[in-house]
Design an enzyme around this catalytic site. Structure first.
Site, PDB file in Angstrom:
ATOM      1  N   GLU A 289       0.802  -1.233   0.000  1.00  0.00           N
ATOM      2  CA  GLU A 289       0.000   0.000   0.000  1.00  0.00           C
ATOM      3  C   GLU A 289       0.831   1.277   0.000  1.00  0.00           C
ATOM      4  O   GLU A 289       0.611   2.184   0.811  1.00  0.00           O
ATOM      5  CB  GLU A 289      -1.002  -0.003   1.160  1.00  0.00           C
ATOM      6  CG  GLU A 289      -2.035  -1.101   0.983  1.00  0.00           C
ATOM      7  CD  GLU A 289      -3.300  -0.922   1.822  1.00  0.00           C
ATOM      8  OE1 GLU A 289      -3.361   0.007   2.647  1.00  0.00           O
ATOM      9  OE2 GLU A 289      -4.241  -1.708   1.629  1.00  0.00           O
TER      10      GLU A 289
ATOM     11  N   GLU B 187      -5.433  -8.647   0.040  1.00  0.00           N
ATOM     12  CA  GLU B 187      -6.221  -8.244   1.215  1.00  0.00           C
ATOM     13  C   GLU B 187      -7.643  -7.960   0.772  1.00  0.00           C
ATOM     14  O   GLU B 187      -7.880  -7.464  -0.330  1.00  0.00           O
ATOM     15  CB  GLU B 187      -5.671  -6.987   1.896  1.00  0.00           C
ATOM     16  CG  GLU B 187      -4.438  -7.214   2.703  1.00  0.00           C
ATOM     17  CD  GLU B 187      -3.982  -5.973   3.466  1.00  0.00           C
ATOM     18  OE1 GLU B 187      -4.844  -5.194   3.944  1.00  0.00           O
ATOM     19  OE2 GLU B 187      -2.755  -5.784   3.560  1.00  0.00           O
TER      20      GLU B 187
HETATM   21  C1  BG6 Z   1      -4.669  -2.350   4.725  1.00  0.00           C
HETATM   22  C2  BG6 Z   1      -3.333  -2.609   5.319  1.00  0.00           C
HETATM   23  O1  BG6 Z   1      -4.758  -0.975   4.555  1.00  0.00           O
HETATM   24  O2  BG6 Z   1      -5.810  -2.609   5.419  1.00  0.00           O
HETATM   25  C3  BG6 Z   1      -3.346  -3.445   6.569  1.00  0.00           C
HETATM   26  O3  BG6 Z   1      -2.434  -3.146   4.388  1.00  0.00           O
HETATM   27  C4  BG6 Z   1      -4.556  -3.075   7.391  1.00  0.00           C
HETATM   28  O4  BG6 Z   1      -2.134  -3.240   7.220  1.00  0.00           O
HETATM   29  C5  BG6 Z   1      -5.805  -3.395   6.601  1.00  0.00           C
HETATM   30  O5  BG6 Z   1      -4.591  -3.670   8.648  1.00  0.00           O
HETATM   31  C6  BG6 Z   1      -7.106  -3.125   7.335  1.00  0.00           C
HETATM   32  O6  BG6 Z   1      -7.167  -1.789   7.759  1.00  0.00           O
HETATM   33  P1  BG6 Z   1      -7.313  -1.377   9.284  1.00  0.00           P
HETATM   34  O7  BG6 Z   1      -7.011   0.065   9.319  1.00  0.00           O
HETATM   35  O8  BG6 Z   1      -8.700  -1.715   9.666  1.00  0.00           O
HETATM   36  O9  BG6 Z   1      -6.321  -2.187  10.051  1.00  0.00           O
END
Ligand code: BG6
Length: 474
Positions: free
Chosen positions: A166, A373
């Protein structure tokens, strides 16, 4: 379009889930590890710190065994740069190197492909202090040296490396804290060059495939007005294409360079940068997806005024960060989309948008795609009988996996699905109460309890999905 018949998932489709070192390992200062910028950053009020998190550093064997029980064929995790080179540019820490050998070997014991992110938000703090991190060109060389250590150590065992997680979120939400856009985009340029050089070195040093791993989403115009459609195209350039066009084609998106130049924030290229960008070629594209973005046009004047008002009100860009909204004066402003569902934390639930995103990426870049993700971060309840009924998470995953199959039927080359996350870990800004895992980690925000691993309903559901290679989503 509606398909009358669906193609099956490919036989070698990668099924797994993801994590990142600083959000799950704990052991923040053990075995020679240096502090990362995450370790020293102020913790969000009301949330836990990064010292223990899910204690994966000590419990990775148990965690990987549970992944194997679910049938994983892939596990995406990150290597912490400050474990390998504690001060970022000095001695190599043998104990840190050994740790990831053990993690990789443990995966391979069960036939799980490790998908290794080289850098997931955890820059060694020493480099931040020494020369301001990515604002300095020196960071390019130090990153490439660190990557070379990883390629030499793990490149014969690891088939898939990811460069930077990211990068677009780090830049858009100014995680480096740069004072001006000029500095912010210059630091971003350094990361793009570092990534290109790392991809080149990967291909020289090992047989592995390597890919960027930005957060990508389709962009919807808020209305059918032509100005909003143009804003959506422009926003796509600043949010997505700035990262992927440069990684794949080696050049900045055309209209965006004009936007940057007119606002005095076009990065300066040093000799050799252009050559590195043009010579680097990813083998596939990994991307994180958490719902679509919706924008409308905003004039330069209105956009600047909105930013100024937010600054006066003392609002950090956290609100924008968590809801995916931002203002780019003269280009676009993010809006709430009443037609897109949301989680209780305000993050999008948009499986159709995933299909759109997959189609757009495939059409534009023609490279195999890996979803690294996607997930539903909400509070879970651990019942007295030791169960966690997370039907909302099952519903979320089911609809996104169905969208993957639609996209495969559309003709997209999708390699795998690796949602966030295998087991609960600490969210970037909202603590461990915002849970994403299919395995519950028994701790609260401040009470570490016994950190036991407990199978949620989604664990058994995903196990069934994997066993049927995506046929049985019931
Ligand atoms: C992504 C990241 O932005 O989303 C992760 O690569 C992150 O590191 C995931 O944990 C979920 O977002 P958040 O802010 O709910 O942890």
């Amino acid at each position: 379009m509606e398909h009358l018949r669906q193609k099956p998932f490919p036989k070698d489709f990668l099924w797994g889930a993801s994590s990142s070192a600083y959000q799950c390992e704990g052991a923040w200062d053990e075995d020679g590890k240096g502090p990362s910028v995450q370790d020293v950053a102020p913790v969000m009020p009301g949330t836990t710190d990064w010292k223990v998190t899910s204690d994966h550093y000590h419990r990775f064997r148990e965690d990987i065994a549970l992944m194997a029980e679910m049938g994983f064929t892939e596990y995406r995790f990150s290597i912490a740069w400050p474990r390998i080179i504690p001060d970022g540019d000095g001695e190599i820490n043998a104990r840190g190197v050994a740790h990831y050998h053990e993690v990789i070997d443990e995966c391979q014991k069960y036939g799980i492909q490790p998908v290794v992110t080289l850098y997931h938000f955890d820059l060694p703090d020493a480099l931040q202090k020494k020369y301001g991190g990515w604002s300095s060109r020196q960071c390019i060389d130090d990153f490439v040296r660190y990557c070379e250590v990883c390629f030499k150590e793990y490149g014969s065992k690891v088939k898939y490396f990811l460069t930077i997680n990211e990068q677009n979120m780090m830049t858009m939400f100014n995680m480096g804290g740069y004072a001006t856009d000029k500095e912010r985009y210059q630091a971003n340029h350094h990361m793009l060059v570092a990534q290109a050089k790392a991809m080149i070195r990967c291909h020289e040093l090992c047989q592995a495939w390597i890919a960027p791993a930005p957060n990508i989403t389709c962009v919807y115009p808020a209305t059918s007005s032509p100005a909003d459609s143009l804003a959506a195209m422009d926003y796509d350039q600043i949010r997505n294409r700035l990262y992927l066009d440069v990684a794949v084609f080696g050049r900045y998106p055309e209209a965006l360079t004009v936007y940057f130049t007119q606002r005095d924030c076009m990065p300066e290229f040093a000799p050799g940068d252009e050559e590195a960008l043009l010579n680097a070629h990813p083998d596939f594209i990994a991307f994180n997806y958490y719902g679509g973005s919706t924008v409308r046009f905003v004039s330069n004047e209105d956009g600047l005024a909105a930013k100024e008002r937010a600054k006066q009100a003392g609002r950090a860009n956290m609100e924008e960060f968590m809801t995916g909204m931002m203002t780019e004066p003269g280009l676009a402003v993010g809006c709430k989309n009443p037609l897109q569902e949301q989680t209780s934390y305000g993050m999008g639930i948009d499986p159709v948008g995933l299909r759109v995103t997959l189609r757009q990426l495939w059409e534009r870049y023609g490279l195999p795609l890996l979803i690294t993700e996607n997930g539903c971060g909400v509070k879970d309840t651990l019942n007295e009988d030791g169960t966690v009924h997370d039907d909302y998470r099952i519903d979320y995953l089911r609809r996104h996996i169905a969208a993957c199959r639609e996209a495969i039927t559309d003709g997209v080359d999708l390699m795998g699905y690796s949602p966030w996350s295998a087991f609960d870990l600490v969210s970037t800004h909202q603590g461990i109460s915002k849970r994403y895992g299919m395995i519950y980690v028994n701790r609260d925000e401040f009470d570490l309890k016994d950190l036991a691993r407990i199978r949620k309903d989604s664990f058994y559901w995903y196990q069934k999905v994997i066993k049927s290679n995506g046929e049985d989503l019931a």
